[in-house]
Design an enzyme around this catalytic site. Structure first.
Site, short mmCIF file in Angstrom:
data_model
loop_
_atom_site.label_atom_id
_atom_site.label_comp_id
_atom_site.label_asym_id
_atom_site.label_seq_id
_atom_site.Cartn_x
_atom_site.Cartn_y
_atom_site.Cartn_z
N LYS A 35 -37.43 71.63 43.13
CA LYS A 35 -37.48 73.08 42.89
C LYS A 35 -38.44 73.44 41.76
CE LYS A 35 -32.86 73.84 44.76
NZ LYS A 35 -32.78 72.51 45.36
N SER B 190 -23.63 65.57 46.10
CA SER B 190 -23.65 65.97 44.69
C SER B 190 -22.91 67.29 44.56
CB SER B 190 -25.10 66.13 44.21
OG SER B 190 -25.67 67.30 44.78
N SER B 191 -22.64 67.67 43.30
CA SER B 191 -21.87 68.91 43.09
C SER B 191 -22.60 70.13 43.61
CB SER B 191 -21.57 69.08 41.59
OG SER B 191 -22.78 69.14 40.86
N VAL C 211 -29.49 65.43 46.61
CA VAL C 211 -28.77 64.18 46.84
C VAL C 211 -27.47 64.51 47.56
CG1 VAL C 211 -29.76 62.84 44.95
CG2 VAL C 211 -27.80 64.30 44.50
N LEU C 212 -27.12 63.65 48.50
CA LEU C 212 -25.93 63.89 49.32
C LEU C 212 -24.66 63.84 48.48
CD1 LEU C 212 -26.96 61.70 52.35
CD2 LEU C 212 -26.78 64.17 52.34
N GLU D 299 -15.69 67.99 29.07
CA GLU D 299 -14.71 66.98 28.65
C GLU D 299 -14.12 66.22 29.84
OE1 GLU D 299 -10.49 66.64 26.19
OE2 GLU D 299 -11.05 68.48 27.25
N GLY E 256 -22.23 64.31 35.26
CA GLY E 256 -22.74 64.99 36.45
C GLY E 256 -22.97 64.02 37.60
N ILE F 131 -25.84 62.96 39.25
CA ILE F 131 -26.86 61.94 39.03
C ILE F 131 -26.55 61.12 37.78
CG2 ILE F 131 -29.29 61.60 38.38
CD1 ILE F 131 -28.97 62.07 41.30
N SER G 147 -23.24 69.02 23.34
CA SER G 147 -24.27 69.70 24.11
C SER G 147 -25.64 69.19 23.67
CB SER G 147 -24.19 71.21 23.88
OG SER G 147 -25.35 71.85 24.38
#
Length: 651
Positions: free
Chosen positions: A423, A468-469, A465-466, A328, A303, A305, A355
């Site tokens: 959040k 990011s997804s 964060v700038l 994957e 991801g 981060i 997972s």
């Protein structure tokens, strides 16, 4: 119109320009052979007064060619592209002739060659230098000029370089034969430079940009001031944004040094340039404490981060780096990147496809590698997706965290750092509620005396964060490139922003300061209004905002309405009682939690509700456990609504 003779000359020049490289080298060698013979002939004429082509001239010419061509070849003379040549190319010519002159003069002076004057060893190399240099200059003048015309430079978009220092000068030289921009002039804030000329381009004051933009039809401003502070950079960009001229900037010095990018690989302006946020240099001791020579596990390693944490960790020399992710392709991508960074194979990078919900597999990982530090970044974090898939979100974010945390506790992992979010504070959505419940669980587990506090659990809470997804920045950039409207949920919505790199470094440093049960808050600066951010991105792309005041603009901003569970404003603290730490960007929150003996009962109930997919009870338990959680009045879970419709239809 070109006359027939001029057309023939242009065609001839184009013919030579388009020749294959090998043929050009053969042609250059042939010309140099002729020059060796011709300069020998002239040298004899200057020394004797008349020329008769005889044996001494043949011998001298042959000796000159035999010496000159190999020397020129190995000195790199035939690798130089002379249509781009300047002083560096002429320096190559000078070095080649100097070596040739020494050898040729030695042979003609110290070996008695019949009827060959000894002074030819001085005169002939001197003549050859002028003719060789002249031939290269002629190529530059004739073909180089034509090459620029071939690029159709007059039709290229005009650009200005902002910054008349070393970086600006080097950028101009690098772009001299570029087919993307036509550099018109420089801008610089230094009064002493204004009005002067650098590499043939005049330097203007930035205050004169208004006139330049209209008079010269400027399309781009290329920023070339890598050494200035972020705050000053932001000031300059804010000033330039009103002109609706597209801005480009130099790639980072780090990327240039590592060979990832070239000086001419100018990139779009990063949004963190607009924030003007000054980054505090990381504390090396804090960065090393939980990583250097240790086995480190990162969950959610593929991801935004998680992958940046891996990039930072790899620079601190862990003993082993375990990367865990259920995606994957994401795992494959980050492993490939890290492998290229780990050239010396100083430590092992181990990708693990799994997972965090898989308790048996997580236990096996802990038993096999015995990690000493765990960074838990795995989570479902897209607010609307989790809101529409509530049971899956709770299962992954809460129970996935519990699986990894309890396995870490059992195997006596030294430090467990949980990546949280703003959040989680008084959440209005399921994603935030699951993150806050995860925090409460970790605080309760650490405080439970039965655990003997083998593992220091800590949580790090921060905002967006700038790039990011989940960030709006990539979405806005894509919409601008497609020239479609930009979508903003509400004109007043705002968010905190931080660069991914800074966030990852602060997470590592915060984890190193943990004593157990800590909730760390990262200083995010001032919140940014998303509408203002969208406007600036349009302006910095050289486009105009289309609105009521400017109906002929390029791109408009449309408001789509707040999504289910979305807040107008995000917060970082539940109670206004943060405590400063030794780091100026890291604070500690003092927040209440539920004792594990009570919490464990509710967690088991929550697990049963997930198995039954009892969403109404899941909401009730979350509201009971998470202080300030206010879910939407209407359940928007897709499964719940689909079943409700089917039941109503059957009735």
């Amino acid at each position: 119109m070109l006359t027939g003779e001029k057309k023939f000359v242009v065609k001839l020049r184009l013919f030579f320009l388009d020749l294959p490289q090998n043929l050009k080298i053969i042609l250059a060698i042939s010309v140099d052979c002729f020059l060796c013979f011709f300069t020998t002939l002239i040298s004899f004429y200057l020394l004797i007064g008349e020329v008769t082509i005889n044996k001494p001239i043949y011998i001298s010419s042959l000796l000159s060619i035999i010496l000159a061509i190999p020397i020129f070849y190995f000195s790199g003379l035939y690798r130089t592209i002379f249509r781009y040549s300047g002083w560096p190319a002429m320096l190559t010519v000078s070095k080649s002739i100097f070596i040739y002159a020494l050898v040729f003069s030695f042979l003609t002076n110290f070996f008695s060659l019949n009827d060959i004057p000894r002074t030819i060893g001085i005169i002939q190399p001197l003549l050859l230098f002028f003719l060789l240099g002249g031939s290269r200059s002629l190529i530059r003048f004739c073909i180089g000029d034509l090459y620029k015309k071939k690029l159709n430079r007059p039709n290229l978009p005009k650009a200005i370089i902002y910054g008349a220092g070393d970086a600006g000068r080097q950028l101009l030289l690098a772009l001299e034969n570029n087919n993307e921009w036509q550099i018109d002039c420089f801008l610089d804030d230094d009064v002493e430079k204004q009005g002067r000329v650098l590499s043939g381009k005049k330097i203007y004051s930035p205050d004169y940009l208004d006139v330049l933009a209209n008079k010269k039809n400027i399309s781009y401003i290329l920023l070339a001031f890598p050494g200035i502070s972020r705050f000053r950079r932001k000031e300059i960009i804010e000033k330039l944004s009103k002109y609706n001229i597209s801005l480009r900037t130099l790639p980072s010095l780090n990327d240039i040094v590592k060979g990832k990018k070239d000086l001419t690989d100018l990139v779009e302006l990063e949004i963190d340039d607009l924030l003007g946020r000054e980054v505090v240099a990381p504390d090396k001791d804090l960065m090393k404490k939980n990583i250097q020579n240790k086995i480190v596990l990162v969950t959610g390693a593929g991801g935004s981060i998680g992958s940046q944490l891996c990039r930072e960790i790899i620079n601190i020399n862990p003993k082993k780096l375990l990367l865990l992710d259920s995606n994957e392709f994401a795992l494959y991508s980050i492993v490939n990147e890290l492998d290229s960074m780990n050239n010396n194979n100083d430590f092992q990078i181990i990708p693990l496809l799994a997972s965090v919900q898989d308790k048996k597999y997580i236990d096996n990982i802990m038993n096999t590698w015995r990690p000493e530090t765990v960074y838990h970044a795995a989570a479902y974090k897209h607010v609307p997706i989790v809101e529409h898939n509530l049971a899956a979100g709770v299962k992954n974010n809460v129970f996935g965290t519990l699986v990894v945390a309890l396995a870490s506790l059992e195997k006596k992992v030294s430090d467990f750092v949980f990546i949280s979010t703003d959040k989680a504070v008084r959440p209005t959505n399921a994603m935030g509620a699951t993150k806050r419940l995860s925090e409460i669980c970790l605080q309760a587990i650490f405080a439970n005396k039965k655990n003997y506090q083998n593992t220091k659990f800590s949580m790090v809470r921060f905002g967006n964060v700038l790039n990011s997804s989940g960030s709006v920045i990539p979405k806005f950039r894509k919409q601008i490139n497609e020239r479609s409207h930009l979508t903003v949920t509400h004109p007043e919505i705002n968010r905190y922003f931080m660069t991914i790199k800074e966030a990852a470094q602060l997470v590592i440093q915060a984890g190193s300061m943990a004593k157990g049960g800590d909730v760390f808050i990262l200083e995010m600066g001032e919140p940014v209004k998303i509408y203002d951010l969208a406007k600036k991105m349009i302006q910095l792309s050289g486009l105009k905002l289309k609105d009521i005041n400017n109906p002929d603009g390029d791109i408009e901003i449309k408001f789509t309405g707040l999504r289910s569970g979305e807040k107008l404003y995000e917060e970082l603290l539940i109670e206004d009682n943060s405590i400063p730490t030794n780091h100026p960007k890291i604070f500690k929150a003092q927040e209440e939690f539920i004792p594990w003996i009570e919490l464990e009962i509710e967690i088991k109930k929550l697990e049963e509700c997930i198995l039954k997919n009892d969403l109404e009870e899941i909401f009730n338990i979350l509201m009971n456990l998470v202080k300030g959680y206010k879910p939407p009045k209407k359940i928007v879970d897709y499964m719940f609504n689909a079943k409700s419709k089917n039941n109503n239809y059957q009735k």
